[in-house]
Write a protein that holds these residues in place. Structure first.
Motif, PDB file in Angstrom:
ATOM      1  N   ASN A 146       0.833  -1.213   0.000  1.00  0.00           N
ATOM      2  CA  ASN A 146       0.000   0.000   0.000  1.00  0.00           C
ATOM      3  C   ASN A 146       0.866   1.261   0.000  1.00  0.00           C
ATOM      4  OD1 ASN A 146      -2.252  -1.567   0.047  1.00  0.00           O
ATOM      5  ND2 ASN A 146      -2.853  -1.105   2.173  1.00  0.00           N
ATOM      6  N   ALA A 147       1.989   1.190   0.717  1.00  0.00           N
ATOM      7  CA  ALA A 147       2.857   2.356   0.798  1.00  0.00           C
ATOM      8  C   ALA A 147       3.631   2.585  -0.498  1.00  0.00           C
ATOM      9  CB  ALA A 147       3.830   2.187   1.964  1.00  0.00           C
ATOM     10  N   LEU A 148       3.941   1.496  -1.202  1.00  0.00           N
ATOM     11  CA  LEU A 148       4.845   1.620  -2.360  1.00  0.00           C
ATOM     12  C   LEU A 148       4.126   1.774  -3.682  1.00  0.00           C
ATOM     13  CD1 LEU A 148       7.562  -1.078  -1.512  1.00  0.00           C
ATOM     14  CD2 LEU A 148       7.598   1.383  -1.023  1.00  0.00           C
ATOM     15  N   VAL A 149       2.873   1.356  -3.758  1.00  0.00           N
ATOM     16  CA  VAL A 149       2.229   1.207  -5.066  1.00  0.00           C
ATOM     17  C   VAL A 149       2.136   2.530  -5.829  1.00  0.00           C
ATOM     18  CG1 VAL A 149      -0.133   1.424  -4.187  1.00  0.00           C
ATOM     19  CG2 VAL A 149       0.304   0.129  -6.286  1.00  0.00           C
ATOM     20  N   GLU A 150       1.980   3.626  -5.078  1.00  0.00           N
ATOM     21  CA  GLU A 150       1.874   4.940  -5.725  1.00  0.00           C
ATOM     22  C   GLU A 150       3.177   5.294  -6.469  1.00  0.00           C
ATOM     23  OE1 GLU A 150       2.170   9.307  -3.505  1.00  0.00           O
ATOM     24  OE2 GLU A 150       1.399   7.588  -2.432  1.00  0.00           O
ATOM     25  N   PHE A 151       4.316   4.833  -5.935  1.00  0.00           N
ATOM     26  CA  PHE A 151       5.602   5.140  -6.556  1.00  0.00           C
ATOM     27  C   PHE A 151       6.031   4.049  -7.537  1.00  0.00           C
ATOM     28  CE2 PHE A 151       5.443   6.746  -2.198  1.00  0.00           C
ATOM     29  CZ  PHE A 151       5.580   8.102  -2.427  1.00  0.00           C
ATOM     30  N   TYR A 152       5.722   2.831  -7.190  1.00  0.00           N
ATOM     31  CA  TYR A 152       6.158   1.667  -7.980  1.00  0.00           C
ATOM     32  C   TYR A 152       4.963   0.760  -8.236  1.00  0.00           C
ATOM     33  CZ  TYR A 152      10.706   3.096  -5.984  1.00  0.00           C
ATOM     34  OH  TYR A 152      11.817   3.792  -5.588  1.00  0.00           O
ATOM     35  N   PRO A 153       4.146   1.085  -9.237  1.00  0.00           N
ATOM     36  CA  PRO A 153       2.948   0.259  -9.464  1.00  0.00           C
ATOM     37  C   PRO A 153       3.284  -1.212  -9.706  1.00  0.00           C
ATOM     38  CG  PRO A 153       2.934   2.243 -10.847  1.00  0.00           C
ATOM     39  CD  PRO A 153       4.274   2.181 -10.203  1.00  0.00           C
ATOM     40  N   ALA A 154       4.504  -1.488 -10.162  1.00  0.00           N
ATOM     41  CA  ALA A 154       4.884  -2.878 -10.462  1.00  0.00           C
ATOM     42  C   ALA A 154       4.773  -3.805  -9.255  1.00  0.00           C
ATOM     43  CB  ALA A 154       6.306  -2.926 -11.017  1.00  0.00           C
ATOM     44  N   VAL A 155       4.850  -3.265  -8.037  1.00  0.00           N
ATOM     45  CA  VAL A 155       4.837  -4.154  -6.864  1.00  0.00           C
ATOM     46  C   VAL A 155       3.580  -5.013  -6.814  1.00  0.00           C
ATOM     47  CG1 VAL A 155       6.361  -2.770  -5.399  1.00  0.00           C
ATOM     48  CG2 VAL A 155       3.877  -2.403  -5.284  1.00  0.00           C
ATOM     49  N   GLU A 156       2.492  -4.534  -7.435  1.00  0.00           N
ATOM     50  CA  GLU A 156       1.255  -5.319  -7.386  1.00  0.00           C
ATOM     51  C   GLU A 156       1.341  -6.586  -8.230  1.00  0.00           C
ATOM     52  OE1 GLU A 156      -0.920  -5.155  -5.304  1.00  0.00           O
ATOM     53  OE2 GLU A 156      -1.129  -3.097  -4.592  1.00  0.00           O
ATOM     54  N   GLN A 157       2.327  -6.635  -9.121  1.00  0.00           N
ATOM     55  CA  GLN A 157       2.460  -7.828  -9.982  1.00  0.00           C
ATOM     56  C   GLN A 157       3.299  -8.925  -9.333  1.00  0.00           C
ATOM     57  OE1 GLN A 157       4.132  -6.229 -13.575  1.00  0.00           O
ATOM     58  NE2 GLN A 157       2.543  -4.647 -13.585  1.00  0.00           N
ATOM     59  N   PHE A 158       3.957  -8.608  -8.238  1.00  0.00           N
ATOM     60  CA  PHE A 158       4.833  -9.620  -7.621  1.00  0.00           C
ATOM     61  C   PHE A 158       3.998 -10.458  -6.660  1.00  0.00           C
ATOM     62  CE2 PHE A 158       8.100  -5.950  -7.817  1.00  0.00           C
ATOM     63  CZ  PHE A 158       8.186  -6.071  -9.189  1.00  0.00           C
ATOM     64  N   GLN A 159       3.765 -11.705  -7.013  1.00  0.00           N
ATOM     65  CA  GLN A 159       2.971 -12.560  -6.128  1.00  0.00           C
ATOM     66  C   GLN A 159       3.840 -13.300  -5.129  1.00  0.00           C
ATOM     67  OE1 GLN A 159       1.269 -15.033  -9.118  1.00  0.00           O
ATOM     68  NE2 GLN A 159       0.675 -13.162 -10.210  1.00  0.00           N
ATOM     69  N   LEU A 160       3.294 -13.509  -3.951  1.00  0.00           N
ATOM     70  CA  LEU A 160       3.962 -14.374  -2.979  1.00  0.00           C
ATOM     71  C   LEU A 160       3.665 -15.813  -3.363  1.00  0.00           C
ATOM     72  CD1 LEU A 160       3.186 -12.695   0.440  1.00  0.00           C
ATOM     73  CD2 LEU A 160       5.320 -12.750  -0.821  1.00  0.00           C
ATOM     74  N   ALA A 161       4.687 -16.547  -3.733  1.00  0.00           N
ATOM     75  CA  ALA A 161       4.461 -17.910  -4.220  1.00  0.00           C
ATOM     76  C   ALA A 161       4.690 -18.946  -3.131  1.00  0.00           C
ATOM     77  CB  ALA A 161       5.376 -18.200  -5.400  1.00  0.00           C
ATOM     78  N   ASP A 162       5.573 -18.659  -2.197  1.00  0.00           N
ATOM     79  CA  ASP A 162       5.840 -19.640  -1.144  1.00  0.00           C
ATOM     80  C   ASP A 162       6.461 -18.926   0.046  1.00  0.00           C
ATOM     81  OD1 ASP A 162       5.925 -22.012   0.168  1.00  0.00           O
ATOM     82  OD2 ASP A 162       7.537 -22.900  -0.997  1.00  0.00           O
ATOM     83  N   TYR A 163       6.212 -19.465   1.196  1.00  0.00           N
ATOM     84  CA  TYR A 163       6.682 -18.862   2.438  1.00  0.00           C
ATOM     85  C   TYR A 163       7.122 -20.006   3.337  1.00  0.00           C
ATOM     86  CZ  TYR A 163       6.241 -16.357   6.928  1.00  0.00           C
ATOM     87  OH  TYR A 163       6.472 -15.812   8.167  1.00  0.00           O
ATOM     88  N   LYS A 164       8.383 -20.015   3.734  1.00  0.00           N
ATOM     89  CA  LYS A 164       8.909 -21.114   4.557  1.00  0.00           C
ATOM     90  C   LYS A 164       9.572 -20.556   5.798  1.00  0.00           C
ATOM     91  CE  LYS A 164       9.870 -24.970   1.557  1.00  0.00           C
ATOM     92  NZ  LYS A 164       9.795 -24.530   0.152  1.00  0.00           N
ATOM     93  N   VAL A 165       9.410 -21.272   6.862  1.00  0.00           N
ATOM     94  CA  VAL A 165      10.006 -20.842   8.122  1.00  0.00           C
ATOM     95  C   VAL A 165      10.849 -21.960   8.687  1.00  0.00           C
ATOM     96  CG1 VAL A 165       9.531 -20.080  10.458  1.00  0.00           C
ATOM     97  CG2 VAL A 165       8.006 -19.426   8.621  1.00  0.00           C
TER      98      VAL A 165
END
Lengths: 562, 562
Positions: A477-496
């Motif tokens: 939300n903070a970055l999209v106004e400056f870098y609209p591309a961030v909305e195209q980056f999907q989270l594909a996997d998350y490991k801990v």
């Protein structure tokens, strides 16, 4: 080649070739505490394919709904060289093979190869499944003939072979004869209980080889388990006695004490006994593959594992180290590079530098060995690894780190602070084991976040059904106004992974996040890492790196807010 | 016994006896990441003594200051049956053995047995230590003779034996002859690099046995490493070829890939090959000893280890389980009780009713197959597993779940709500990859929590360096007044698995927490599970279950607050 060799044997490769058969996805998945999603299985299959394993057993479609989906879904991203194999039992007693409902999903899986397993032990036949010895032979023959009539190639796994042979060798051999005559291309001797020792494996395999003329010269395979801590030695003993297929798993995963570890079997066969399993460049992928599979499974990479473990070629102590450097082969049983591993000098490390330079070159950055910054990168890297970072699976974070050292990392945004708040809207009753329905989970985390982009400062808030989801949303939300591309980056996997588990919840946490971005038909993927005693902080590092890396590849220069 | 057997051989036990030699405290301690205090070493020595290991190598006094202290301190609590052994090299070139300063602390350690190791490989002599082949023979002979003159019994370890023999068998044998003639009681063939495979170990050991008349009939031992994943098979091969001592470590600890695992060697030799190592009651202590040693070392007990692992006799799958119950020996290679282990019925999504009933019976709950509640438990279990719960590794949560279904789960506390707040005291700069120093991490999570215990309500707050640590502390703060025992339950391990990782941070999270509680020398361990889209919620479930389970085992009835 003499004329007595039948057509089937001619179809198999040269005499000193051992055919590798991986069953990580089926027998390996039986390991206690190991649970694979369909996505996990697909990723592992591709790793094995790239390694060069020719036969990959995918599962038992029908016995497990996930396995049906796996075979189906894999067709969208087919394997490059490997043959996928479906696994199932022979038909049940008193049915025609054509009417056996178990076989419908096997054939529907659409593999060219099918492995079917049958009983070798007379007691298992009469007492276990309660049928006659003759019917068991018919079950084996009918099932194989049925699969052959459907144009499938068949591998026959002789269950409990070694125990069976020791009790009743005549009947055990009859089961193999039935399988061979029905058209099996391989007869695989299975030590299902894992209780047989190498000398007995050698003796019994040799006895089977001596019956080759009764078995249509069908080649023999070996499938061992590690209950006696000799699974690898048993596989080697069988090959030395004439077997030419080895079934095993990556990292030795498997039920009870595991299966024969292909990561040990392969280099022993190829580097020490002179058999051919993989090409030299493929063999050099072994260590990376072993570690990648452990990452997908989310088990710690096997540190002390032979050949592929982090400690496998680690040397301590000054005298020893200089001797190793003088003449490595007097202190190392193979060259670590042959299996893609590397020597580690635990005290003072010089081995890493060339690796790092090679890796950095893949980012398009040329760095000279004598440049002091190269040593500086190595030294910082060691500190980071000591702290718990691991870049093997997180090359995007590694590239950002290297670019940072080289002053080639333009700052796209700067975090000023964040807060995450998790609250229970619906009190969770202890003892109420009622799983919530997917989708009905109430919003229960709120993140606020303040970042600077160029000269601008943005304060955002977002909610999510977990703290990391909320933080991710707030950052975008903070970055999209400056870098609209961030909305195209999907989270594909998350490991801990919790590092140093022994100190409980106070231990450090390593988070790996995989991102994906589609550009037309191409999907780009990259993985980042974060480490902290606080899992939220570690997740933030990996999230921020992921967005920054995506922007680096999309927009070479940062945007400065007006 | 024939008259040709010399006096020394008569001193060794019967021909089918294999003498066990444990080097956990010396070679095992070389394992990367393993560090033993003097107290640890003393505790392990006593465990080995109680197991019945006759020879325990304690260390190299002088090379390590801790080892001097160990030998000294152990005299205050002497071993009951085992002989302690001091370890050292042979004298250095160009000195008299009597003047070798290395030997003073060895003799001062005051053991009846000394193991000294020497070079077998001509290249190591001429290139490694830069002396002549003749001087090396003198070094071996002088050192042994010197220890003999001091009334010590001497074991000779022939370093790099197998590599040496393959390059220069004549010289290698000369070193053994020198050791035998100087009075060594055992000649131990060491595969120092761990690169030798069983068939070569067998062949070369047999070749040494054939030279027995040149070696004064001194008995032969074997010392193997696991770099080829065949350390156990190599030890067995040597014994089958005539060796009568095996050197190894508990749980296979050791440098690089470890040493021969005595926990596997012993049952293989005794239960399968008919050699005598331990008495039957001693052998039944094997599993407890293996786990106790891992506890002292503070490494997780070896779950998948052959013979002694938690999974070694674990069975999954309905058909399989009912077959095991009918006739265990058709599915188990030995009786688990022979090594002090036990059969485990594992609960998994393949579980049928018979698994569940067998498992529930181990909690002391008898449930009839026809009781409708049994089907109800099975059905709820499938739902929970579909949702993401996994009880294989979380038996404590499974027992609580079953007791809940049966109305046998007294409520000890009820959560009303909790809030967790994570805040960044120190802004984390993107791009600033500076790992924080351990210990300097600022407090950055606060948890508040409200629970009801009996009629009382408590609201507590706690902080921690992560959200789970804060929540754990807050929960204990609330409960300790009613249940002081909660302070004794330690968090031993914390594991996180993201289920279906492909949906990113919105995916469900499974948390496993292991708890430990010491009662005298016995450590009880139990593991619990929690699942939620929110990692904090999942962690809370596992934390709460863990404390509740601990209380269930400590206090059968809940305490009601006034």
């Amino acid at each position: 080649m003499t004329s007595s060799v039948p057509a089937q044997a001619l179809a198999t490769p040269a005499l000193n070739t051992v055919t590798l058969y991986d069953t990580t996805l089926r027998d390996g998945a039986q390991q206690e505490g190991l649970s694979l999603s369909v996505e996990d299985k697909i990723r592992i299959a591709h790793h094995l394919d790239q390694l060069g394993i020719p036969l990959i057993e995918g599962g038992w479609p029908g016995a497990n709904p996930k396995d049906v989906q796996f075979f189906w879904q894999l067709k969208e991203t087919p394997l490059e060289q490997a043959e996928l194999v479906a696994f199932c039992s022979t038909r049940r007693p008193g049915r025609a093979a054509a009417d056996e409902p178990l076989f419908a999903p096997i054939l529907a899986a659409g593999t060219r190869y099918i492995t079917t397993f049958g009983k070798s032990w007379d007691l298992h036949v009469t007492e276990g499944i309660g049928t006659t010895l003759a019917e068991n032979l018919a079950m084996i023959a009918d099932s194989i003939a049925h699969f052959r009539s459907q144009q499938r190639r068949v591998i026959y796994d002789a269950e409990h072979w070694f125990d069976a042979y020791q009790r009743n060798p005549e009947y055990a051999l009859e089961t193999l004869v039935a399988a061979a005559q029905a058209g099996a291309e391989w007869l695989v001797l299975c030590d299902t209980n894992g209780g047989t020792l190498p000398h007995d494996v050698a003796r019994i395999t040799a006895a089977v080889m001596a019956e080759a003329h009764h078995l249509n010269q069908v080649p023999i395979g070996i499938h061992t388990h590690n209950d006696s801590d000799t699974a690898v030695a048993n596989a080697l003993a069988a090959v030395q006695a004439g077997a030419r297929m080895v079934q095993g798993t990556m990292n030795g995963y498997g039920e009870r004490c595991g299966n024969a570890n292909l990561c040990s079997v392969i280099p022993n066969l190829q580097l020490k006994l002179g058999y051919h399993c993989l090409s030299e460049p493929q063999l050099q992928r072994l260590t990376d593959t072993a570690r990648a599979v452990s990452e997908v499974i989310n088990l710690a990479p096997p540190e002390h594992a032979p050949f592929v473990g982090l400690s496998a070629f680690a040397h301590k102590g000054g005298v020893h180290v200089s001797a190793v450097q003088k003449n490595p082969l007097t202190y190392e049983h193979i060259e670590p590079e042959q299996v893609g591993n590397s020597r580690r000098i635990v005290v003072s490390d010089q081995a890493g530098l060339s690796n790092i330079l090679a890796k950095v070159a893949t980012f398009g950055i040329q760095l000279d060995k004598k440049d002091p910054i190269a040593r500086e990168i190595l030294s910082q890297l060691k500190d980071l690894e000591h702290w718990g970072y691991q870049f093997e699976a997180a090359e995007a974070s590694f590239e950002l780190f290297v670019r940072g050292c080289l002053n080639q990392r333009p700052q796209r945004f700067e975090l000023l602070n964040f807060n995450v708040h998790c609250l229970t809207d619906q009190p969770s009753h202890v003892g109420a084991w009622q799983p919530q329905e997917a989708g009905s989970v109430a919003v229960n985390a709120i993140a606020t976040l303040k970042v600077a982009v160029g000269g601008a400062i943005r304060l955002t808030v977002a909610e999510g059904n977990g703290p990391v989801a909320a933080l991710d949303r707030a950052l975008r939300n903070a970055l999209v106004e400056f870098y609209p591309a961030v909305e195209q980056f999907q989270l594909a996997d998350y490991k801990v992974r919790i590092l140093d588990g022994a100190s409980g919840t106070g231990a450090r946490t390593r988070v790996l996040i995989e991102f994906a971005s589609s550009q037309g038909p191409t999907v780009h993927r990259w993985t980042t890492v974060g480490v902290s005693a606080n899992i939220i902080e570690a997740s933030y590092q990996a999230l921020a790196d992921g967005l920054e890396y995506g922007l680096l590849k999309t927009l070479p220069q940062p945007i400065h807010a007006s």
